[in-house]
Scaffold this active site. Sequence first.
Site, mmCIF file in Angstrom:
data_model
loop_
_atom_site.group_PDB
_atom_site.id
_atom_site.type_symbol
_atom_site.label_atom_id
_atom_site.label_comp_id
_atom_site.label_asym_id
_atom_site.label_seq_id
_atom_site.Cartn_x
_atom_site.Cartn_y
_atom_site.Cartn_z
ATOM 1 N N THR A 277 24.291 76.747 -15.107
ATOM 2 C CA THR A 277 24.417 77.220 -13.771
ATOM 3 C C THR A 277 25.126 78.571 -14.310
ATOM 4 O OG1 THR A 277 26.512 76.416 -13.447
ATOM 5 C CG2 THR A 277 24.789 75.482 -12.171
ATOM 6 N N PHE A 406 26.575 78.759 -3.819
ATOM 7 C CA PHE A 406 27.396 77.696 -4.164
ATOM 8 C C PHE A 406 27.290 76.488 -3.170
ATOM 9 C CE2 PHE A 406 28.464 81.485 -6.396
ATOM 10 C CZ PHE A 406 28.802 81.096 -7.810
ATOM 11 N N CYS A 413 30.711 74.221 -4.159
ATOM 12 C CA CYS A 413 31.361 74.107 -5.513
ATOM 13 C C CYS A 413 32.572 74.366 -5.829
ATOM 14 C CB CYS A 413 30.156 75.403 -6.063
ATOM 15 S SG CYS A 413 30.619 75.645 -7.932
#
Length: 473
Positions: A277, A406, A413
């Site tokens: 990511t 996110f 996240c």
Amino acid sequence: MVATLKNDWSGQSFPHAGRRKPLIGDLGVSDPRHPLLDLLEWGADLGPIYEMRIFRQNFVFVSSAALAAELCDESRFCKALPPAIVALRHYAGDGLFTAHNDEPNWQLAHELLMPAFTKSAMQSYHPIMLETVGELFDYWDRQSGPVDVTRSMTKLTMETLSRAAFSHDFGSFTTSRPHPFVDAMIRALETGRRKGGLLTAPGGRLLGRWLDRRNAAQQAYVDELLDDLIAERAGSADQHDLLGIMLNTAHPETGERLSPLNIRYQILTFLVAGHETTSGALSFTLHYLSRHPECLARARQEVDDILGDVVDATPTFEQVPKFRYIRRCLDEALRIWPTVPGFARSPREETTIGGGHRMRPDDWAVIVLGQVHRDPAVWREPDVYDPDRFLPAEVKKRPAHSYKPFGAGLRACIGRQFALHEAVLVLACLIHRYDITADPDYELDVEERLTMVPRGFELSVTPRRVRATAPIL
Ligand code: MNH
């Protein structure tokens, strides 16, 4: 057929691509090797909510900022686990990413680990990040010719994460071959993801078991390596990395601890969720900077102002958040190419979305970030790269939840600060140390792996001429 459809939305149907066939449904609309990239193409004409059926599995997608904002309202909706994520539980069990909302280990791990992921906790990872980026630069300086950006960034983020998570050095920049662990892990997980799409096909479970068997050796290798690392550290009290924190902290109220198996799930989760990511985010940003000389010049000016004239200067922990323009360049790259391409949401109670579509707690929809982040209702000239969209005044003008790289809510996240600190630090050091030029003929080619990353993107990196450290009198 409708009676046995999974995720059936009370029998409603939404626009879909192509001509639906009996039994197999919309199979063939997307290439299984890159279903989400295909979706960005065929989803473009289907409106704010659309669907795809594969055998008995229905997938519902949301592409407008307005609908996404509704689904991100944490008071009405929560994270859902679509089949591809459920399939990952075979590897990552009830680790943070793959846990169901009500699984006790989610709450426990979340509470034990949150302190290790705050902004201030980044202070302890800062030297590790500087060390790995230094190794990358030494490695580049020994090479001739252009560097493969995505490959370099993936090595870098993998090293940083494994060092920060369990103090393990995979030797990515000191040995010529990639460590077999990384490859085994990625392949095991990719098999898992593909299996997710098959489970509702006739014979799909059988095929899934066959894939698992074919994959068993890789998975065993990954699991054993991690279990050995965990066992080696058991009994040691040090808490300098994530593994130490997981082994040595008990919940302050209940005294509960994570089990060794759950710790393995968490480590695997961090490695997977945290390296490709961030690597993709760095690579896309570098791609856009190499294509926009005016942005690169502003970024360069910013680092030179903050770090001064010595090309090898490294930022202090406190300096990293001062790279505001570089941060905007990163935010804008993640707008156009969110490396985690979407996430799924379900309502907490029966409700309607979009002013009339009934949705029940076992229905879910995937927010397609690549479309939401380019919704023309919110973003002017959405395909144009313009970091100044993220000037605070501009951000304030946009509706809530317009930008969600996110994720949303409680299950957003946990590694966001980690990723942002690392990415900004790496970009600053890189731009300060090197002149970068891309092949003018390169056209952005996006590869769908577990996440989205640029493919075949190379940069020539030439160390900038060392300037005098003191003004010449
Ligand atoms: Mn990360 C969840 C994107 C970096 C660890 N991450 C998520 C979600 C998105 C996401 C989106 C929510 C998914 C969902 O709702 O199903 N993450 C990113 C992006 C980057 C990133 C775009 C980098 C750029 N993530 C990282 C890093 C780590 C990490 C770095 C670890 C060090 N992420 C996680 C974990 C979760 C998560 C763990 C699951 C959190 C939870 O559900 O409690």
